[in-house]
Design a protein around this motif. Structure first.
Motif, PDB file in Angstrom:
ATOM      1  N   LEU A  31       0.830  -1.206   0.000  1.00  0.00           N
ATOM      2  CA  LEU A  31       0.000   0.000   0.000  1.00  0.00           C
ATOM      3  C   LEU A  31       0.865   1.258   0.000  1.00  0.00           C
ATOM      4  O   LEU A  31       0.582   2.229  -0.711  1.00  0.00           O
ATOM      5  N   LYS A  32       1.937   1.241   0.789  1.00  0.00           N
ATOM      6  CA  LYS A  32       2.860   2.378   0.812  1.00  0.00           C
ATOM      7  C   LYS A  32       3.489   2.593  -0.568  1.00  0.00           C
ATOM      8  O   LYS A  32       3.620   3.719  -1.031  1.00  0.00           O
ATOM      9  N   HIS A  33       3.873   1.494  -1.218  1.00  0.00           N
ATOM     10  CA  HIS A  33       4.478   1.588  -2.547  1.00  0.00           C
ATOM     11  C   HIS A  33       3.475   2.163  -3.552  1.00  0.00           C
ATOM     12  O   HIS A  33       3.822   3.032  -4.360  1.00  0.00           O
ATOM     13  N   LEU A  34       2.234   1.697  -3.499  1.00  0.00           N
ATOM     14  CA  LEU A  34       1.192   2.206  -4.385  1.00  0.00           C
ATOM     15  C   LEU A  34       0.974   3.699  -4.164  1.00  0.00           C
ATOM     16  O   LEU A  34       0.890   4.478  -5.116  1.00  0.00           O
ATOM     17  N   TYR A  35       0.896   4.110  -2.924  1.00  0.00           N
ATOM     18  CA  TYR A  35       0.710   5.522  -2.585  1.00  0.00           C
ATOM     19  C   TYR A  35       1.859   6.359  -3.144  1.00  0.00           C
ATOM     20  O   TYR A  35       1.639   7.393  -3.778  1.00  0.00           O
ATOM     21  N   VAL A  39       1.609   9.385  -5.919  1.00  0.00           N
ATOM     22  CA  VAL A  39       2.071  10.733  -5.570  1.00  0.00           C
ATOM     23  C   VAL A  39       3.120  11.217  -6.571  1.00  0.00           C
ATOM     24  O   VAL A  39       3.157  12.404  -6.915  1.00  0.00           O
ATOM     25  N   ASP A  40       3.954  10.311  -7.055  1.00  0.00           N
ATOM     26  CA  ASP A  40       5.025  10.686  -7.972  1.00  0.00           C
ATOM     27  C   ASP A  40       4.556  10.871  -9.415  1.00  0.00           C
ATOM     28  O   ASP A  40       5.316  11.363 -10.251  1.00  0.00           O
TER      29      ASP A  40
END
Length: 61
Positions: A31-35, A39-40
């Protein structure tokens, strides 16, 4: 010198919190990677145009 009951509880709670930080579920890192990926991403031109139109309308009021 012995620790009081509350000091022991605080130490135990701190150790438990540290253990929980180290044991992160796999879905959390995904989930952190997806976020971070979202964002990028660059802002689409159509969205930039829409924001510019909104700014123009707000300036006219």
């Amino acid at each position: 010198m012995s620790e009081s009951g509350s000091e022991k509880k605080l130490a135990k709670d701190a150790a438990k919190a540290e253990d929980n930080k180290q044991i992160e579920p796999q879905w959390a890192s995904g989930l952190k990677h997806l976020y971070d990926t979202v964002v990028d991403e660059p802002l689409p031109d159509s969205f930039k145009d829409l924001l510019a139109q909104l700014d123009d309308e707000a300036g006219k009021k």
